[in-house]
Motif scaffolding. Structure first.
Motif, PDB file in Angstrom:
ATOM      1  N   LEU A  32      38.497  36.557  41.049  1.00 43.50           N
ATOM      2  CA  LEU A  32      37.349  35.989  40.340  1.00 43.50           C
ATOM      3  C   LEU A  32      36.786  34.781  41.080  1.00 43.50           C
ATOM      4  N   GLY A  33      37.681  33.922  41.593  1.00 43.18           N
ATOM      5  CA  GLY A  33      37.205  32.758  42.340  1.00 43.18           C
ATOM      6  C   GLY A  33      36.465  33.157  43.592  1.00 43.18           C
ATOM      7  N   ALA A  34      36.989  34.159  44.306  1.00 42.27           N
ATOM      8  CA  ALA A  34      36.294  34.629  45.503  1.00 42.27           C
ATOM      9  C   ALA A  34      34.948  35.245  45.144  1.00 42.27           C
ATOM     10  N   GLY A  35      34.912  35.905  43.976  1.00 42.91           N
ATOM     11  CA  GLY A  35      33.655  36.504  43.534  1.00 42.91           C
ATOM     12  C   GLY A  35      32.605  35.486  43.176  1.00 42.91           C
ATOM     13  N   ARG A  36      33.020  34.303  42.729  1.00 42.10           N
ATOM     14  CA  ARG A  36      32.051  33.245  42.417  1.00 42.10           C
ATOM     15  C   ARG A  36      31.522  32.591  43.682  1.00 42.10           C
ATOM     16  N   MET A  37      32.275  32.628  44.761  1.00 43.49           N
ATOM     17  CA  MET A  37      31.840  31.999  46.010  1.00 43.49           C
ATOM     18  C   MET A  37      31.094  32.966  46.917  1.00 43.49           C
ATOM     19  N   SER A  39      27.813  35.747  47.273  1.00 41.84           N
ATOM     20  CA  SER A  39      26.499  36.080  46.716  1.00 41.84           C
ATOM     21  C   SER A  39      26.357  37.594  46.630  1.00 41.84           C
ATOM     22  N   CYS A  40      25.772  38.070  45.525  1.00 40.99           N
ATOM     23  CA  CYS A  40      25.528  39.499  45.327  1.00 40.99           C
ATOM     24  C   CYS A  40      24.331  39.647  44.394  1.00 40.99           C
ATOM     25  N   GLU A  41      23.667  40.796  44.500  1.00 43.25           N
ATOM     26  CA  GLU A  41      22.482  41.019  43.669  1.00 43.25           C
ATOM     27  C   GLU A  41      22.851  41.303  42.217  1.00 43.25           C
ATOM     28  N   THR A  42      23.915  42.064  42.018  1.00 39.82           N
ATOM     29  CA  THR A  42      24.343  42.429  40.661  1.00 39.82           C
ATOM     30  C   THR A  42      25.824  42.095  40.491  1.00 39.82           C
ATOM     31  N   ALA A  43      26.145  41.439  39.395  1.00 41.66           N
ATOM     32  CA  ALA A  43      27.531  41.071  39.150  1.00 41.66           C
ATOM     33  C   ALA A  43      28.362  42.313  38.866  1.00 41.66           C
ATOM     34  N   GLY A  60      23.661  38.668  17.912  1.00 40.81           N
ATOM     35  CA  GLY A  60      23.551  37.359  18.535  1.00 40.81           C
ATOM     36  C   GLY A  60      23.883  37.409  20.011  1.00 40.81           C
ATOM     37  N   ASP A  61      23.485  36.364  20.694  1.00 36.20           N
ATOM     38  CA  ASP A  61      23.763  36.277  22.128  1.00 36.20           C
ATOM     39  C   ASP A  61      25.080  35.549  22.372  1.00 36.20           C
ATOM     40  N   ALA A  62      25.650  35.803  23.524  1.00 32.99           N
ATOM     41  CA  ALA A  62      26.870  35.103  23.909  1.00 32.99           C
ATOM     42  C   ALA A  62      26.573  33.629  24.155  1.00 32.99           C
ATOM     43  N   LEU A  63      27.525  32.786  23.813  1.00 29.95           N
ATOM     44  CA  LEU A  63      27.339  31.351  24.016  1.00 29.95           C
ATOM     45  C   LEU A  63      27.225  31.032  25.501  1.00 29.95           C
ATOM     46  N   PHE A  64      27.986  31.721  26.310  1.00 27.39           N
ATOM     47  CA  PHE A  64      27.855  31.590  27.759  1.00 27.39           C
ATOM     48  C   PHE A  64      28.295  32.893  28.404  1.00 27.39           C
ATOM     49  N   ALA A  65      27.762  33.143  29.585  1.00 27.65           N
ATOM     50  CA  ALA A  65      28.124  34.341  30.362  1.00 27.65           C
ATOM     51  C   ALA A  65      28.155  33.953  31.835  1.00 27.65           C
ATOM     52  N   MET A  66      29.140  34.437  32.537  1.00 29.01           N
ATOM     53  CA  MET A  66      29.322  34.099  33.955  1.00 29.01           C
ATOM     54  C   MET A  66      29.594  35.382  34.732  1.00 29.01           C
ATOM     55  N   GLY A  67      28.833  35.585  35.790  1.00 31.10           N
ATOM     56  CA  GLY A  67      28.971  36.789  36.588  1.00 31.10           C
ATOM     57  C   GLY A  67      29.842  36.566  37.819  1.00 31.10           C
ATOM     58  N   PHE A  68      30.551  37.624  38.216  1.00 39.78           N
ATOM     59  CA  PHE A  68      31.422  37.588  39.402  1.00 39.78           C
ATOM     60  C   PHE A  68      31.105  38.806  40.273  1.00 39.78           C
ATOM     61  N   CYS A  69      31.143  38.594  41.573  1.00 36.67           N
ATOM     62  CA  CYS A  69      30.817  39.682  42.499  1.00 36.67           C
ATOM     63  C   CYS A  69      31.914  40.728  42.604  1.00 36.67           C
ATOM     64  N   TYR A  70      33.143  40.353  42.295  1.00 38.11           N
ATOM     65  CA  TYR A  70      34.259  41.289  42.396  1.00 38.11           C
ATOM     66  C   TYR A  70      34.899  41.475  41.033  1.00 38.11           C
ATOM     67  N   ASP A  71      35.208  42.709  40.707  1.00 40.62           N
ATOM     68  CA  ASP A  71      35.850  43.047  39.436  1.00 40.62           C
ATOM     69  C   ASP A  71      37.354  43.216  39.677  1.00 40.62           C
ATOM     70  N   VAL A 363      37.770  51.049  51.680  1.00 37.31           N
ATOM     71  CA  VAL A 363      36.750  52.100  51.825  1.00 37.31           C
ATOM     72  C   VAL A 363      35.877  52.207  50.581  1.00 37.31           C
ATOM     73  N   GLY A 364      36.472  52.042  49.404  1.00 36.81           N
ATOM     74  CA  GLY A 364      35.751  52.301  48.168  1.00 36.81           C
ATOM     75  C   GLY A 364      35.159  51.089  47.491  1.00 36.81           C
ATOM     76  N   SER A 365      35.229  49.920  48.110  1.00 31.17           N
ATOM     77  CA  SER A 365      34.636  48.726  47.503  1.00 31.17           C
ATOM     78  C   SER A 365      34.140  47.796  48.605  1.00 31.17           C
ATOM     79  N   ASP A 366      33.439  46.760  48.198  1.00 27.15           N
ATOM     80  CA  ASP A 366      32.938  45.779  49.159  1.00 27.15           C
ATOM     81  C   ASP A 366      33.825  44.538  49.218  1.00 27.15           C
ATOM     82  N   VAL A 367      35.056  44.654  48.716  1.00 28.05           N
ATOM     83  CA  VAL A 367      35.994  43.538  48.765  1.00 28.05           C
ATOM     84  C   VAL A 367      36.454  43.339  50.208  1.00 28.05           C
TER      85      VAL A 367
END
Length: 419
Positions: A32-37, A39-43, A60-71, A363-367
């Motif tokens: 998750l930390g690497a994903g925050r550092m 950049s990607c177009e879609t989380a 209702g909407d979420a109070l906060f939401a944070m996107g990460f590049c890697y799942d 091969v199957g991911s961009d990690v």
């Protein structure tokens, strides 16, 4: 450490399982930390509070939401389950074959290191012993196999055991060298085995890079002539291109059981284990320490050499320099197994899954591959450390149950650890 030394088999299993789970959780945080550092177009993964279930059904909407590049969940799914491929619909798929092939070779290098460790010797030279076993097998069978090729299945009955014996002989002789240096010249086996790894690699490169020796004259690459099919392990249920054989896997499992029996139920195994736990007491009891050192290193080298023979006769079909680091991986496998030959099978499977799954992730991911290596290292480190400290405690500590007084060889009391 004393509590760890006295832990039962079930407690050790729970400790290893907990360490594995902890390594996965810490790895997920790193992903998750690497994903925050990055950049990607879609989380690839979004962390929201309240979660998607609450916002969907309550509104209702979420109070906060944070996107990460890697799942991290998808990454671990590829790392562990990807190594098995689509095993339900295709049990012989290529990715599962890769896992089996990696596991098979690690069975031999893992048990090779375990034998030396049980004798109190740090054999860091399994890689060199494996290379020498692979080299001798690949070179000799090139000349022996063609005259026997016309015998069909009978040729395989002769050539497969011969190849394994060649690997065992070459690896055993190469392992006996540092054993003799330690026994009769008091040379540190860590230094000698490490240096002999480089010597083995250089010797192999010298002989397969010159046509006047063993280089294939019809190939631009540094390699020996390919072996005929009768000198290769049969694929049985897998495809020929998968470079794996269930026969080789079954032989590896049989070797583990045989080594376990040798260590637990023979006088040689007793001498070896006693020398590893209490060398002074073993020598006082009549064990020839020097002979035990040489014998254990010879056996360790022979097992690693068999791994090299299997690598040639199952995966490559000839000998090529640049042999993967199966010998060094065997050190990790042995520590994961607590130097127990039967445990080597499970540790080798875990390591084989991680190695095969890493290919799927790349091969199957961009990690990034470096991040995958970090996750593999975390898992291995966390699982191996409890057994490492347990080994250290048994070798260097003096731990016994409260109220007990260990008996020394002279009839008094002293420190010691029961096997």
């Amino acid at each position: 450490m004393g509590r760890l030394v006295r832990a039962s088999g079930f407690e050790r299993f729970l400790i290893s399982a907990s360490a594995l789970l902890l390594s996965v959780l810490i790895g997920a945080v790193i992903v998750l930390g690497a994903g925050r550092m990055t950049s990607c177009e879609t989380a690839a993964y979004t962390l929201a509070f309240p979660g998607a279930f609450v916002t969907q059904f309550v509104g209702g909407d979420a109070l906060f939401a944070m996107g990460f590049c890697y799942d991290p969940i998808a990454l671990y799914d590829l790392l562990f389950l990807g190594a098995l491929g689509d095993i339900l619909n295709d049990p012989t798929n290529g990715q599962f074959a890769t896992t089996i092939a990696e596991t098979t070779i690690l069975l031999f290098t893992g048990v090779a290191v375990a034998v030396a460790f049980r004798a109190g010797i740090f054999n860091i030279g399994a890689q060199g012993q494996l290379v020498m076993g692979a080299l001798v097998t690949g070179v000799v069978l090139v000349y022996v196999a063609p005259p026997l090729a016309g015998l069909g299945v009978f040729a395989a009955v002769i050539l497969l055991p011969l190849g394994l014996l060649l690997g065992a002989f070459a690896g055993g002789v190469y392992g006996a060298v540092p054993g003799a240096l330690k026994a009769y010249a008091d040379a540190n086996e860590v230094i000698t085995t490490i240096m002999l790894n480089f010597v083995a690699t250089s010797i192999a490169l010298f002989f397969v890079s010159r046509e006047q020796f063993f280089k294939d004259p019809e190939s631009f690459a540094n390699q020996t002539v390919s072996l005929p099919d009768v000198a290769m392990f049969p694929e049985l249920v897998f495809r020929a291109r998968d470079d794996v054989s269930l026969l080789a896997l079954a032989f590896g499992i049989a070797v583990l059981v045989g080594v376990w029996y040798l260590l637990r139920h023979t006088s040689f195994g007793y001498d070896l284990r006693t020398s590893g736990l209490q060398p002074d007491a073993a020598e006082y009891g009549g064990v020839d320490a020097d002979r035990t050192i040489v014998s254990s290193m010879t056996l360790s080298g022979a097992l690693a050499g068999i791994g090299g023979a299997v690598y040639v006769m199952m995966v490559l079909g000839n000998f090529q320099p640049g042999v993967p680091s199966y010998g060094f991986d065997g050190i990790t496998v042995s520590i994961l197994a607590g130097n127990n030959p039967l445990g080597v099978g499970f540790a080798a499977l875990l390591f084989g899954i991680l190695k095969s799954g890493s290919i799927v992730v790349q091969v199957g991911s961009d990690v990034p591959p470096a991040l995958v290596g970090v996750l593999r290292g975390l898992i291995i480190l966390f699982v191996a450390m409890p057994e490492f400290f347990r080994m250290a405690g048994r070798k260097f500590g003096s731990f016994h149950q409260p109220g007990e007084q260990p008996v020394a060889t002279d009839g008094g009391t002293g420190g010691g650890v029961d096997e």
